[in-house]
Design a protein around this motif. Structure first.
Motif, PDB file in Angstrom:
ATOM      1  N   VAL A  16       0.990  -1.076  -0.031  1.00 25.77           N
ATOM      2  CA  VAL A  16      -0.008  -0.027   0.001  1.00 25.77           C
ATOM      3  C   VAL A  16       0.718   1.253  -0.148  1.00 25.77           C
ATOM      4  CG1 VAL A  16      -1.621   1.187   1.199  1.00 25.77           C
ATOM      5  CG2 VAL A  16      -1.842  -1.183   1.150  1.00 25.77           C
ATOM      6  N   SER A  17       1.999   1.187   0.997  1.00 19.14           N
ATOM      7  CA  SER A  17       2.808   2.497   1.128  1.00 19.14           C
ATOM      8  C   SER A  17       3.674   2.725  -0.015  1.00 19.14           C
ATOM      9  CB  SER A  17       3.495   2.525   2.044  1.00 19.14           C
ATOM     10  OG  SER A  17       4.571   1.246   2.177  1.00 19.14           O
ATOM     11  N   PHE A  97       3.876  -1.825  15.194  1.00 18.76           N
ATOM     12  CA  PHE A  97       3.733  -0.265  15.669  1.00 18.76           C
ATOM     13  C   PHE A  97       4.610   0.818  15.348  1.00 18.76           C
ATOM     14  CE2 PHE A  97       2.061  -3.907  18.569  1.00 18.76           C
ATOM     15  CZ  PHE A  97       0.642  -3.659  18.252  1.00 18.76           C
ATOM     16  N   THR A  98       5.631   0.515  14.572  1.00 21.17           N
ATOM     17  CA  THR A  98       6.461   1.625  14.226  1.00 21.17           C
ATOM     18  C   THR A  98       6.769   1.339  12.872  1.00 21.17           C
ATOM     19  OG1 THR A  98       8.404   2.735  15.196  1.00 21.17           O
ATOM     20  CG2 THR A  98       8.554   0.349  15.400  1.00 21.17           C
ATOM     21  N   ILE A  99       8.152   1.956  12.480  1.00 23.05           N
ATOM     22  CA  ILE A  99       8.551   2.038  11.153  1.00 23.05           C
ATOM     23  C   ILE A  99       9.500   0.588  10.953  1.00 23.05           C
ATOM     24  CG2 ILE A  99       8.940   4.342  11.106  1.00 23.05           C
ATOM     25  CD1 ILE A  99      11.853   4.049  11.813  1.00 23.05           C
ATOM     26  N   PRO A 100       9.515   0.221   9.506  1.00 21.89           N
ATOM     27  CA  PRO A 100      10.207  -0.880   9.537  1.00 21.89           C
ATOM     28  C   PRO A 100      11.604  -0.886   9.983  1.00 21.89           C
ATOM     29  CG  PRO A 100       8.795  -0.443   7.617  1.00 21.89           C
ATOM     30  CD  PRO A 100       9.023   0.771   8.386  1.00 21.89           C
ATOM     31  N   THR A 136       4.161   8.749   3.039  1.00 20.33           N
ATOM     32  CA  THR A 136       2.810   8.115   2.692  1.00 20.33           C
ATOM     33  C   THR A 136       2.961   6.701   3.690  1.00 20.33           C
ATOM     34  OG1 THR A 136       3.960   6.578   0.910  1.00 20.33           O
ATOM     35  CG2 THR A 136       2.894   8.703   0.489  1.00 20.33           C
ATOM     36  N   ILE A 137       1.851   6.673   4.681  1.00 22.71           N
ATOM     37  CA  ILE A 137       1.836   5.655   5.731  1.00 22.71           C
ATOM     38  C   ILE A 137       0.728   4.723   5.385  1.00 22.71           C
ATOM     39  CG2 ILE A 137       1.021   5.482   8.038  1.00 22.71           C
ATOM     40  CD1 ILE A 137       2.941   8.150   8.619  1.00 22.71           C
ATOM     41  N   SER A 138       1.177   3.435   5.585  1.00 20.07           N
ATOM     42  CA  SER A 138      -0.061   2.541   5.750  1.00 20.07           C
ATOM     43  C   SER A 138      -0.021   1.819   6.929  1.00 20.07           C
ATOM     44  CB  SER A 138       0.444   1.585   4.559  1.00 20.07           C
ATOM     45  OG  SER A 138       1.558   1.003   4.555  1.00 20.07           O
ATOM     46  N   ARG A 139      -1.226   1.628   7.565  1.00 23.75           N
ATOM     47  CA  ARG A 139      -1.198   0.957   8.923  1.00 23.75           C
ATOM     48  C   ARG A 139      -2.571  -0.171   8.757  1.00 23.75           C
ATOM     49  NH1 ARG A 139      -0.799   6.467  11.805  1.00 23.75           N
ATOM     50  NH2 ARG A 139      -2.931   6.886  11.329  1.00 23.75           N
ATOM     51  N   THR A 179      -5.714  -0.971   6.755  1.00 25.72           N
ATOM     52  CA  THR A 179      -5.644  -1.807   5.598  1.00 25.72           C
ATOM     53  C   THR A 179      -5.962  -3.378   5.796  1.00 25.72           C
ATOM     54  OG1 THR A 179      -3.481  -2.169   5.720  1.00 25.72           O
ATOM     55  CG2 THR A 179      -4.194  -0.081   4.325  1.00 25.72           C
ATOM     56  N   GLN A 180      -6.031  -3.815   7.136  1.00 24.46           N
ATOM     57  CA  GLN A 180      -6.171  -5.098   7.288  1.00 24.46           C
ATOM     58  C   GLN A 180      -7.474  -5.485   8.023  1.00 24.46           C
ATOM     59  OE1 GLN A 180      -3.985  -7.707   6.162  1.00 24.46           O
ATOM     60  NE2 GLN A 180      -2.862  -5.808   5.476  1.00 24.46           N
TER      61      GLN A 180
END
Ligand SMILES: Cc1cc2nc3c(=O)[nH]c(=O)nc-3n(C[C@H](O)[C@H](O)[C@H](O)COP(=O)(O)O)c2cc1C
Length: 203
Positions: A16-17, A97-100, A136-139, A179-180
């Motif tokens: 998505v991101s 809960f955070t960045i990769p 661009t964030i996807s969660r 998204t989930q």
């Protein structure tokens, strides 16, 4: 005008991101035809974790003697790309809960004292002010309205802090979340975020 495009999702074509960051870059290309884009996929060519040897080399010890020559060169390349960019677009999914961790490794290479920030007797001084940052964030879940969930949001809040620390206080954040939850929710979240990406102000 130079644009640095970073992607951090491990999900390749299904990400998505990545779709959102690509849409943002496309929008900026269209509004500024001469724009020079550099792309860095930090999952296909990940940066190593920082090591003591790397820091010692950065302090002046011989990188050859420490066997970190390639790592120091990679670090320099990443920092140079960042410093040269007028606009930085980052595709950033939420993982645990955070960045990769790949994005954290990249941040570890650009937050460099004397280059992107400095400590003064009045506190920290960000040296990267003037750059435009778009994330661009996807969660998978929802973190906006519900206080217990909002407390678990360490992606957007973290990136805002990181960029503020180096003098970029107004990052533009585009979010597709939930998204989930269901295919319908994902589609709706994507549509809204794509609309935001294609409406970004001109480069
Ligand atoms: C390893 C992993 C960890 C995840 N952890 C979270 C999480 O902590 N919270 C959340 O809301 N979604 C989580 N998700 C879901 C992703 O944030 C979501 O699928 C998002 O759309 C992924 O973006 P991408 O498609 O660009 O990779 C996780 C997904 C993966 C693959």
């Amino acid at each position: 005008m130079k644009l640095l495009h970073i992607d951090a999702s491990i999900l390749g074509g299904n990400s998505v991101s990545r779709q959102l960051s690509a849409a943002a870059v496309e929008r900026l290309r269209q509004t500024s035809p001469g724009i020079e884009v550099t792309y860095r996929d930090i999952t296909s060519t990940p940066l190593a974790h920082l090591t003591g040897a790397h820091l010692a080399a950065a302090q002046g010890a011989s990188p050859e003697a420490l066997d970190v020559r390639e790592d120091v060169a990679a670090s320099q390349a990443v920092l140079d790309e960042f410093l040269a960019a007028d606009i930085i677009v980052i595709g950033a999914p939420m993982y645990n809960f955070t960045i990769p961790s790949q994005l954290k490794a990249w941040i570890d290479r650009i937050l460099v004292a004397g280059k992107t920030f400095k400590y003064t007797d009045k506190g920290v001084n960000g040296l990267a002010a003037g750059k435009r940052v778009i994330v661009t964030i996807s969660r998978g879940g929802l973190y906006g309205a519900d206080p217990p969930s909002a407390a678990g949001e360490h992606l957007e809040t973290y990136l805002r802090w990181v960029f503020g620390f180096i003098g970029i206080h107004d990052p533009e954040i585009i979010v597709a979340e939930g998204t989930q939850i269901s295919p319908e929710h994902r589609e709706k979240a994507m549509a809204g975020a794509l609309q935001a990406a294609t409406s970004l102000r001109a480069a």
